[in-house]
Design an enzyme around this catalytic site. Structure first.
Site, PDB file in Angstrom:
ATOM      1  N   ARG A  56     176.670  77.466 114.581  1.00 23.48           N
ATOM      2  CA  ARG A  56     175.262  77.500 114.757  1.00 23.48           C
ATOM      3  C   ARG A  56     174.637  78.236 113.562  1.00 23.48           C
ATOM      4  O   ARG A  56     173.795  77.945 113.001  1.00 23.48           O
ATOM      5  CB  ARG A  56     174.755  78.201 116.080  1.00 23.48           C
ATOM      6  CG  ARG A  56     175.338  77.508 117.331  1.00 23.48           C
ATOM      7  CD  ARG A  56     174.834  78.095 118.593  1.00 23.48           C
ATOM      8  NE  ARG A  56     175.345  79.224 118.966  1.00 23.48           N
ATOM      9  CZ  ARG A  56     176.196  79.500 120.052  1.00 23.48           C
ATOM     10  NH1 ARG A  56     176.080  78.666 121.013  1.00 23.48           N
ATOM     11  NH2 ARG A  56     176.851  80.794 120.125  1.00 23.48           N
ATOM     12  N   SER A  86     172.203  74.106 119.503  1.00 23.33           N
ATOM     13  CA  SER A  86     173.305  74.122 120.501  1.00 23.33           C
ATOM     14  C   SER A  86     174.429  73.504 120.378  1.00 23.33           C
ATOM     15  O   SER A  86     174.658  72.540 119.474  1.00 23.33           O
ATOM     16  CB  SER A  86     172.464  73.131 121.683  1.00 23.33           C
ATOM     17  OG  SER A  86     173.474  72.915 122.729  1.00 23.33           O
ATOM     18  N   GLY A  87     175.309  74.538 120.398  1.00 26.33           N
ATOM     19  CA  GLY A  87     176.882  74.328 120.007  1.00 26.33           C
ATOM     20  C   GLY A  87     177.708  73.362 121.194  1.00 26.33           C
ATOM     21  O   GLY A  87     177.337  73.483 122.308  1.00 26.33           O
ATOM     22  N   LYS A 165     165.583  79.171 122.428  1.00 21.75           N
ATOM     23  CA  LYS A 165     166.894  79.840 122.000  1.00 21.75           C
ATOM     24  C   LYS A 165     166.723  81.276 122.252  1.00 21.75           C
ATOM     25  O   LYS A 165     165.799  82.076 121.441  1.00 21.75           O
ATOM     26  CB  LYS A 165     167.336  79.458 120.545  1.00 21.75           C
ATOM     27  CG  LYS A 165     168.606  79.740 120.041  1.00 21.75           C
ATOM     28  CD  LYS A 165     169.508  79.003 120.736  1.00 21.75           C
ATOM     29  CE  LYS A 165     171.192  79.204 120.726  1.00 21.75           C
ATOM     30  NZ  LYS A 165     171.883  78.463 119.728  1.00 21.75           N
ATOM     31  N   ASN A 197     169.868  81.899 129.607  1.00 15.05           N
ATOM     32  CA  ASN A 197     169.304  80.480 129.685  1.00 15.05           C
ATOM     33  C   ASN A 197     168.365  80.560 131.092  1.00 15.05           C
ATOM     34  O   ASN A 197     167.175  79.910 131.033  1.00 15.05           O
ATOM     35  CB  ASN A 197     170.310  79.206 129.926  1.00 15.05           C
ATOM     36  CG  ASN A 197     171.123  79.365 128.359  1.00 15.05           C
ATOM     37  OD1 ASN A 197     170.712  79.769 127.427  1.00 15.05           O
ATOM     38  ND2 ASN A 197     172.011  78.160 128.463  1.00 15.05           N
ATOM     39  N   SER A 233     168.817  77.129 125.317  1.00 10.28           N
ATOM     40  CA  SER A 233     170.040  77.876 124.918  1.00 10.28           C
ATOM     41  C   SER A 233     170.095  79.098 124.500  1.00 10.28           C
ATOM     42  O   SER A 233     168.877  79.623 124.246  1.00 10.28           O
ATOM     43  CB  SER A 233     170.304  76.919 123.607  1.00 10.28           C
ATOM     44  OG  SER A 233     170.547  75.496 123.943  1.00 10.28           O
ATOM     45  N   SER A 234     171.256  79.693 124.281  1.00  7.53           N
ATOM     46  CA  SER A 234     171.285  81.153 123.804  1.00  7.53           C
ATOM     47  C   SER A 234     172.376  81.410 122.769  1.00  7.53           C
ATOM     48  O   SER A 234     173.482  80.386 122.630  1.00  7.53           O
ATOM     49  CB  SER A 234     171.414  82.137 125.062  1.00  7.53           C
ATOM     50  OG  SER A 234     172.694  81.522 125.753  1.00  7.53           O
ATOM     51  N   GLN A 356     166.884  75.039 135.455  1.00 10.47           N
ATOM     52  CA  GLN A 356     166.346  74.157 134.454  1.00 10.47           C
ATOM     53  C   GLN A 356     166.647  72.614 135.301  1.00 10.47           C
ATOM     54  O   GLN A 356     167.866  72.002 135.059  1.00 10.47           O
ATOM     55  CB  GLN A 356     166.866  73.969 133.254  1.00 10.47           C
ATOM     56  CG  GLN A 356     166.672  75.260 132.591  1.00 10.47           C
ATOM     57  CD  GLN A 356     167.856  75.598 131.578  1.00 10.47           C
ATOM     58  OE1 GLN A 356     167.912  75.122 130.344  1.00 10.47           O
ATOM     59  NE2 GLN A 356     168.659  76.707 131.795  1.00 10.47           N
ATOM     60  N   GLY A 357     165.692  72.006 135.833  1.00 13.40           N
ATOM     61  CA  GLY A 357     165.694  70.981 136.564  1.00 13.40           C
ATOM     62  C   GLY A 357     166.624  71.127 137.901  1.00 13.40           C
ATOM     63  O   GLY A 357     166.918  72.286 138.238  1.00 13.40           O
ATOM     64  N   GLY A 361     171.767  68.852 138.547  1.00 14.13           N
ATOM     65  CA  GLY A 361     170.942  67.611 137.605  1.00 14.13           C
ATOM     66  C   GLY A 361     170.473  68.789 136.472  1.00 14.13           C
ATOM     67  O   GLY A 361     171.255  69.735 135.708  1.00 14.13           O
TER      68      GLY A 361
END
Length: 372
Positions: A56, A86-87, A165, A197, A233-234, A356-357, A361
């Site tokens: 990254r 995002s890796g 991020k 995240n 992402s982090s 997240q969702g 999912g």
């Protein structure tokens, strides 16, 4: 319309190696975008996706160096551009980057239809002890509101994607917090990726009015709380939240529209199709990748191994596997599902999707090109 943001052009370019930014350079050399107008990049690199994924950093440096070499902005300004990597490109997922740039208003199709607008912001500094706790939620929420304003979006319903991020914990930052008299949420650095995240996602949800401000006890625990548009992402390369808000604005002009839906589970291809419909593309009842006719620029989604250990009531062993971490397994699985819809393996699939969702999912976002 002096107060209206400028139109946005979106291009997806491949990464042929870890340090390859030639796709970005080609866009500039061909006059498709201007280096000084690039406002955000969201991409996938081929590293391990973990704490020590330095691909990254390598990709980040390569892209910023191209912007410096081919534009007039100083590196100090270029460093403020959100470039979110995002890796981990497990399975068929192909390394790539999606580049967002403003374009002159008189150079694009004028329309009153909803068209893509992008706003970005950097949050206040996020300290190691903030991760997993309400102060991080508040700092992220404040940054999202600033990015919305910069995008010209006033109604949260017009926001379809918030890519962030944020920092995760490392031994060095954990030690720093302790030296200053603070405790951290976890000392497991890989676990801190998930927690960073999830905390960020709650900040997005608060800013957009999807939930009320959560309590400290609900963070990373109450799975009924989530954002339908957050993709978080982090990494080790920053100590703030990079925030990119993408939504639709009428009257902005341009070719691109964005939409979103959610994948209810790891096999929910219908959720992917629904995100494309949400971005304004008419599709038959039972669509096929050929119906897309090259109009989908990219699909972005988050995924999570279902904490029940089951998908559609069938048992899997992702969470029990001691050989291959579940991060890599679910990313590979969902990447295959999404690519089977788009017909293109260069899709953005990121893992660690708590808040997240829906649980098991994740959000799924599509950008569609409505140009001639």
């Amino acid at each position: 319309m002096p107060d209206t943001p400028e139109p946005i052009a979106v291009h997806k370019v491949p990464l042929e190696s870890v340090s390859d930014a030639s796709g970005l350079a080609d866009l500039i050399d061909k006059g498709l975008i201007e280096a000084d107008r690039v406002i955000a990049v969201i991409g996938k690199t081929e590293g391990n996706g973990g704490v020590n994924d330095y691909t990254r950093i390598i990709a980040d440096r390569a892209f910023r160096e191209v912007l410096e070499a081919k534009g007039t902005r100083p590196m100090a300004d270029i460093k403020q551009i959100p470039i979110v990597w995002s890796g981990g490109t497990d399975g068929v997922i192909s390394p790539h980057a999606t580049v967002f740039a403003t374009v002159a208003r008189d150079s694009v199709e004028q329309t009153d239809e909803p068209r893509l607008s992008v706003g970005y912001a950097m949050s206040e500094q996020i300290f190691p002890e903030d991760i997993g706790r309400p102060p991080m939620v508040e700092k992220v929420a404040a940054g999202v509101r600033i990015a919305m304003e910069r995008a010209g979006i006033t109604d949260p319903a017009d926001v379809h994607y918030v890519q962030t991020k944020t920092p995760l914990l490392t031994l060095e930052t954990i030690t720093d917090a302790k030296r200053r008299g603070h405790e951290v949420w976890t000392e497991d650095t890989l676990k801190s990726m998930d927690v960073s995240n999830s905390t960020t996602a709650l900040g997005v949800a608060v800013a957009l009015g999807e939930i009320e401000m959560p309590t400290a006890e609900q963070i990373h625990k109450d799975l009924s709380l989530f954002s339908a548009v957050a993709s978080c992402s982090s990494g080790v390369e920053l100590d703030q939240a990079q925030i990119v808000v993408l939504g639709n604005v009428r009257g902005i002009g341009g070719r691109h529209q964005i939409g979103h839906s959610v994948m209810k589970d790891a096999l929910d291809a219908d959720g992917v199709w629904e995100s494309i419909r949400s971005a304004g593309l008419d599709l038959p009842e039972r669509p096929h990748p050929s119906d897309l006719k090259g109009r989908v620029v990219n699909v972005f989604c988050k995924c999570e191994a279902d904490p029940t250990g089951r998908v559609r009531d069938r048992r899997n062993i992702m969470l029990d596997d001691s050989d291959v971490h579940w991060h890599r397994q679910i990313k590979s699985c969902v990447g295959g599902v999404v690519a089977s819809v788009t017909g293109d393996p260069a899709v953005f699939v990121s893992v660690a999707a708590v808040h997240q969702g829906p649980s098991g999912g994740g959000p799924v976002i599509a950008i569609v090109d409505h140009g001639a």
